[in-house]
Enzyme design. Structure first.
Site, PDB file in Angstrom:
ATOM      1  N   LYS A 104      39.902  51.639   5.647  1.00 24.36           N
ATOM      2  CA  LYS A 104      40.064  51.141   6.999  1.00 24.36           C
ATOM      3  C   LYS A 104      41.216  51.894   7.665  1.00 24.36           C
ATOM      4  O   LYS A 104      42.341  51.911   7.158  1.00 24.36           O
ATOM      5  CB  LYS A 104      40.350  49.642   6.989  1.00 24.36           C
ATOM      6  CG  LYS A 104      39.163  48.793   6.561  1.00 24.36           C
ATOM      7  CD  LYS A 104      38.064  48.787   7.603  1.00 24.36           C
ATOM      8  CE  LYS A 104      36.951  47.825   7.247  1.00 24.36           C
ATOM      9  NZ  LYS A 104      35.895  47.777   8.274  1.00 24.36           N
TER      10      LYS A 104
ATOM     11  N   ASP B 195      36.541  54.177   8.095  1.00 23.64           N
ATOM     12  CA  ASP B 195      36.049  53.257   9.115  1.00 23.64           C
ATOM     13  C   ASP B 195      37.170  53.015  10.114  1.00 23.64           C
ATOM     14  O   ASP B 195      38.140  52.318   9.826  1.00 23.64           O
ATOM     15  CB  ASP B 195      35.607  51.943   8.486  1.00 23.64           C
ATOM     16  CG  ASP B 195      34.953  51.006   9.500  1.00 23.64           C
ATOM     17  OD1 ASP B 195      34.841  51.404  10.676  1.00 23.64           O
ATOM     18  OD2 ASP B 195      34.556  49.894   9.114  1.00 23.64           O
TER      19      ASP B 195
ATOM     20  N   GLU C   3      32.852  56.050  10.138  1.00 24.52           N
ATOM     21  CA  GLU C   3      32.225  54.979  10.924  1.00 24.52           C
ATOM     22  C   GLU C   3      32.951  54.752  12.244  1.00 24.52           C
ATOM     23  O   GLU C   3      34.179  54.715  12.292  1.00 24.52           O
ATOM     24  CB  GLU C   3      32.249  53.660  10.151  1.00 24.52           C
ATOM     25  CG  GLU C   3      31.243  53.527   9.032  1.00 24.52           C
ATOM     26  CD  GLU C   3      31.274  52.131   8.455  1.00 24.52           C
ATOM     27  OE1 GLU C   3      31.043  51.159   9.206  1.00 24.52           O
ATOM     28  OE2 GLU C   3      31.569  51.993   7.259  1.00 24.52           O
TER      29      GLU C   3
ATOM     30  N   ASP D 271      28.322  51.970  14.146  1.00 24.83           N
ATOM     31  CA  ASP D 271      28.347  50.622  13.578  1.00 24.83           C
ATOM     32  C   ASP D 271      28.318  49.589  14.701  1.00 24.83           C
ATOM     33  O   ASP D 271      27.258  49.066  15.052  1.00 24.83           O
ATOM     34  CB  ASP D 271      29.588  50.449  12.699  1.00 24.83           C
ATOM     35  CG  ASP D 271      29.682  49.066  12.061  1.00 24.83           C
ATOM     36  OD1 ASP D 271      28.771  48.235  12.277  1.00 24.83           O
ATOM     37  OD2 ASP D 271      30.665  48.793  11.355  1.00 24.83           O
TER      38      ASP D 271
ATOM     39  N   LYS E 144      23.984  45.608  10.046  1.00 22.97           N
ATOM     40  CA  LYS E 144      24.565  44.369   9.539  1.00 22.97           C
ATOM     41  C   LYS E 144      23.744  43.198  10.068  1.00 22.97           C
ATOM     42  O   LYS E 144      23.446  43.135  11.265  1.00 22.97           O
ATOM     43  CB  LYS E 144      26.024  44.228   9.972  1.00 22.97           C
ATOM     44  CG  LYS E 144      26.948  45.267   9.365  1.00 22.97           C
ATOM     45  CD  LYS E 144      28.366  45.149   9.901  1.00 22.97           C
ATOM     46  CE  LYS E 144      29.275  46.201   9.282  1.00 22.97           C
ATOM     47  NZ  LYS E 144      30.619  46.219   9.902  1.00 22.97           N
TER      48      LYS E 144
END
Length: 352
Positions: free
Chosen positions: A161, A189, A217, A242, A266
């Site tokens: 992250k 991400d 991402e 995403d 997702k």
């Protein structure tokens, strides 16, 4: 076989470690559980967890949608009109993708239990799944220590992250790469944290260093599709959309316009398994591979995502570590390091 009832309940689950991203810090989650009961007594279960900063859904809005329009759409309907039931969930209200996902999952669970087959069998095949492990955003040394710990636990792909500050992000990446073995793959991400120019500058630096970055991402804001395309066209490392992808309509625009190289699906974003299948299949026709991901969610919803991931040929990447962040033992899925085993039980694998 008539759908007789839809009941919901709520429970709160704490995380054993705070989950930090560029968008939020989570220390616990609300799990809204949905139970659909058929006329013969078979029950299907789905769950949803709210993530304000992604879906805009709250615990209260999820419960209101399930108790209101979604219940009205399903009660009394024959589950053998399965596609009609799925369409009714999606059409009964605007938005509310988390609530729709919970009902959609419960419907698939009940239908597969009616036929006494696992969900992955109903959806298609069963291929092996190896999840990455997420390393929350933190100081470089702290992230590096956690990364090494997760490698020792058997994870060969780490999802870092980043997205708070490009210079600090570069320090995080460099520190982790120096710490972990050379064969470890990294995914980044940014959670919408960079501007398009910041993203291009940083990614080009990563390319010059030849760092083992598999893909990146959502480097820019979800609504900034032109910014997303600006980055995609100017770097060699694959870019994954995403938060820009909530529906099959969104996915069609992104792949047809070449805004990104990859898509992250997702269930809480798209409204469940039925819409996720459309996204994955449409992307497959365009030659764009997909990842199945999860936010910090319940084991039930991640379990449903894992069944879909195992079954669909175009879901080639897996980010299903969310249950490993919870203080409770994972249910419905068996984790052995990065390897995930699905239960060979009817539906998703829930037992009442």
């Amino acid at each position: 076989m008539r759908i007789d009832s839809l009941k919901i309940s709520r429970e709160k689950t704490r995380l054993h470690t705070p989950f930090k991203t560029a968008l939020r810090t989570a220390v616990e989650i609300d799990c809204i559980q949905v139970e659909i009961t058929l006329h013969n007594g078979i029950k299907g279960r789905g769950e949803a967890s709210p993530t304000y900063v992604i879906t805009g859904d709250s615990t209260e809005s999820i419960e209101a949608a399930l108790n209101g329009p979604i219940r009205e759409a399903l009660i009394g309907l024959d589950i053998f009109y399965f596609q009609e039931a799925l369409k009714r969930i999606q059409a009964c209200c605007v938005g509310n993708t988390s609530a729709k996902a919970a009902a959609d999952i419960a419907l698939f669970d009940a239908y597969c239990k009616l036929w006494n087959i696992p969900l992955f069998s109903f959806l298609g095949d069963q291929k092996p799944i190896q999840t990455c492990m997420t390393i929350g955003v933190d100081e470089p040394e702290a992230m590096s220590a956690i990364a090494l710990e997760k490698v020792k636990e058997g994870f060969r792909i780490l999802k870092l992250k980043v997205g708070e500050d490009p210079k600090l992000d570069m320090a995080r990446i460099e520190t982790i790469i120096k710490t972990v073995p050379d064969d470890i793959k990294l995914r980044l991400d940014a959670n919408q944290g960079w501007t398009p120019k910041q993203a291009v500058k940083l990614i080009r630096e990563l390319q010059q260093e030849d760092f083992p970055i598999e893909f990146i991402e959502q480097p820019v804001k979800a609504q900034d599709l032109e910014g997303l395309k600006f980055v995609t066209e100017r770097v060699d490392i694959p870019i994954m959309a995403d938060e820009s992808v909530f529906s099959a309509r969104d996915a069609l625009k992104i792949v047809s316009g070449h805004y990104a190289d990859l898509l992250n699906i997702k269930l809480m974003k798209c409204g469940g398994i039925s819409e996720a299948i459309k996204i994955a299949s449409m992307a497959e026709a365009a030659g764009v591979a997909c990842m199945i991901g999860s936010m910090i969610e319940s084991p039930q919803s991640v379990g449903a995502a894992a069944h879909l991931a195992a079954a669909h040929p175009n879901i080639q990447y897996f980010d299903l570590d969310a249950p490993l962040w919870l203080s409770m033992e994972p249910q419905y899925l068996i984790y052995e390091g990065e390897n995930i085993t699905l239960p060979n039980k009817p539906g998703i694998g829930t037992v009442f």
